[in-house]
Design an enzyme around this catalytic site. Structure first.
Site, PDB file in Angstrom:
ATOM      1  N   GLY A   1      12.318 -25.471  32.361  1.00 33.93           N
ATOM      2  CA  GLY A   1      11.650 -26.348  33.314  1.00 33.93           C
ATOM      3  C   GLY A   1      11.946 -27.790  32.935  1.00 33.93           C
ATOM      4  O   GLY A   1      12.132 -28.092  31.752  1.00 33.93           O
TER       5      GLY A   1
ATOM      6  N   GLN B   1      11.023 -36.800  32.628  1.00 33.82           N
ATOM      7  CA  GLN B   1      11.702 -36.455  31.366  1.00 33.82           C
ATOM      8  C   GLN B   1      13.152 -36.929  31.323  1.00 33.82           C
ATOM      9  O   GLN B   1      13.798 -36.849  30.278  1.00 33.82           O
ATOM     10  CB  GLN B   1      11.675 -34.942  31.137  1.00 33.82           C
ATOM     11  CG  GLN B   1      10.275 -34.417  30.878  1.00 33.82           C
ATOM     12  CD  GLN B   1      10.318 -32.931  30.587  1.00 33.82           C
ATOM     13  OE1 GLN B   1      10.348 -32.125  31.489  1.00 33.82           O
ATOM     14  NE2 GLN B   1      10.340 -32.583  29.306  1.00 33.82           N
TER      15      GLN B   1
ATOM     16  N   CYS C   1       8.010 -28.184  24.769  1.00 34.82           N
ATOM     17  CA  CYS C   1       8.424 -29.150  25.779  1.00 34.82           C
ATOM     18  C   CYS C   1       9.695 -29.828  25.282  1.00 34.82           C
ATOM     19  O   CYS C   1       9.786 -30.187  24.108  1.00 34.82           O
ATOM     20  CB  CYS C   1       7.318 -30.181  25.974  1.00 34.82           C
ATOM     21  SG  CYS C   1       7.721 -31.447  27.185  1.00 34.82           S
ATOM     22  N   LEU C   2      10.664 -30.017  26.173  1.00 35.79           N
ATOM     23  CA  LEU C   2      11.925 -30.666  25.779  1.00 35.79           C
ATOM     24  C   LEU C   2      11.689 -32.083  25.254  1.00 35.79           C
ATOM     25  O   LEU C   2      12.488 -32.595  24.483  1.00 35.79           O
ATOM     26  CB  LEU C   2      12.892 -30.713  26.967  1.00 35.79           C
ATOM     27  CG  LEU C   2      13.423 -29.362  27.462  1.00 35.79           C
ATOM     28  CD1 LEU C   2      14.268 -29.561  28.717  1.00 35.79           C
ATOM     29  CD2 LEU C   2      14.222 -28.645  26.386  1.00 35.79           C
TER      30      LEU C   2
ATOM     31  N   HIS D   1       2.665 -26.624  33.525  1.00 35.03           N
ATOM     32  CA  HIS D   1       3.288 -27.580  32.592  1.00 35.03           C
ATOM     33  C   HIS D   1       4.045 -28.684  33.353  1.00 35.03           C
ATOM     34  O   HIS D   1       3.898 -29.871  33.055  1.00 35.03           O
ATOM     35  CB  HIS D   1       4.229 -26.801  31.658  1.00 35.03           C
ATOM     36  CG  HIS D   1       4.903 -27.635  30.621  1.00 35.03           C
ATOM     37  ND1 HIS D   1       4.608 -27.534  29.274  1.00 35.03           N
ATOM     38  CD2 HIS D   1       5.875 -28.582  30.711  1.00 35.03           C
ATOM     39  CE1 HIS D   1       5.367 -28.388  28.596  1.00 35.03           C
ATOM     40  NE2 HIS D   1       6.148 -29.034  29.440  1.00 35.03           N
ATOM     41  N   GLU D   2       4.847 -28.267  34.352  1.00 39.22           N
ATOM     42  CA  GLU D   2       5.668 -29.246  35.078  1.00 39.22           C
ATOM     43  C   GLU D   2       4.814 -30.123  35.999  1.00 39.22           C
ATOM     44  O   GLU D   2       5.067 -31.324  36.132  1.00 39.22           O
ATOM     45  CB  GLU D   2       6.785 -28.547  35.865  1.00 39.22           C
ATOM     46  CG  GLU D   2       7.756 -27.726  35.015  1.00 39.22           C
ATOM     47  CD  GLU D   2       8.312 -28.449  33.797  1.00 39.22           C
ATOM     48  OE1 GLU D   2       8.449 -29.681  33.817  1.00 39.22           O
ATOM     49  OE2 GLU D   2       8.591 -27.755  32.796  1.00 39.22           O
TER      50      GLU D   2
ATOM     51  N   HIS E   1       3.299 -32.746  33.954  1.00 41.20           N
ATOM     52  CA  HIS E   1       4.253 -33.828  33.666  1.00 41.20           C
ATOM     53  C   HIS E   1       4.213 -34.890  34.764  1.00 41.20           C
ATOM     54  O   HIS E   1       4.266 -36.092  34.486  1.00 41.20           O
ATOM     55  CB  HIS E   1       5.687 -33.279  33.617  1.00 41.20           C
ATOM     56  CG  HIS E   1       6.166 -32.909  32.243  1.00 41.20           C
ATOM     57  ND1 HIS E   1       6.190 -33.797  31.194  1.00 41.20           N
ATOM     58  CD2 HIS E   1       6.671 -31.749  31.754  1.00 41.20           C
ATOM     59  CE1 HIS E   1       6.680 -33.192  30.108  1.00 41.20           C
ATOM     60  NE2 HIS E   1       6.974 -31.943  30.423  1.00 41.20           N
TER      61      HIS E   1
END
Ligand code: NI
Length: 172
Positions: free
Chosen positions: A47, A52, A94-95, A136-137, A140
């Site tokens: 994702g 990001q 998370c990236l 999660h997204e 963000h």
């Protein structure tokens, strides 16, 4: 060729600022979504939210199968969570917070309403990992990282470790 964007890491204010709704559904948006998928795969993620890659717009891409199933490639423009059911425990990463993972309780099933690159609205319902990705997204895009959902003790410990990495020049 799609453009591969570097992933913005924790500490950059763009990650903690609510993103702006998308109003133009043009070729530029299509290109950005393609670039987001390519950047997500390059970073080995399932994702990715536009903040990001430093773009403060309400766009996220998800593929919890990581290229296995082309039908699992989901584009979420201006997503809204419309329904949640049940609970699941599990680790989340998370990236933008590489190398860290923490337990986060999320709903077991989530329905999200979102636009595609043409501006058409769709509803997507996902269980387990997909439900987690939707939460999660969407978080963000509201400027929230998953560490909001862990204990203050664990969060402070993580922030101290990150500060050390930053000082050592290893948080880039
Ligand atoms: Ni993330």
């Amino acid at each position: 060729m799609p453009k591969i964007y570097p992933i913005v890491l924790y500490g950059d204010p763009v990650l903690e600022t609510p993103a702006a709704p998308v109003t133009k559904f043009d070729d530029e948006l299509k290109k950005l979504v393609d670039d987001m998928f390519a950047s997500m795969y390059e970073a080995h993620g399932v994702g990715l939210a536009a903040p990001q890659i430093g773009i403060a717009k309400r766009i996220a891409v998800v593929d919890t199968t990581f290229k296995e199933d082309p039908a699992a490639r989901l584009v979420l423009v201006n997503p809204e969570i419309v329904k949640t059911e049940g609970k699941q425990a599990g680790n989340e990463g998370c990236l933008s917070l590489p190398e860290f993972r923490e337990g986060v309780t999320r709903p077991k099933r989530v329905t999200v309403r979102a636009q595609d690159v043409h501006g058409k609205w769709h509803e997507h319902t996902g269980d387990d990992l997909l439900a987690r990705a939707f939460m999660h997204e969407t978080d963000h895009l509201d400027g929230k990282l998953y560490i909001r959902h862990i204990s203050a003790l664990k969060r402070d410990l993580m922030k101290r470790k990150i500060k050390k990495l930053m000082k050592a020049g290893e948080w880039v």
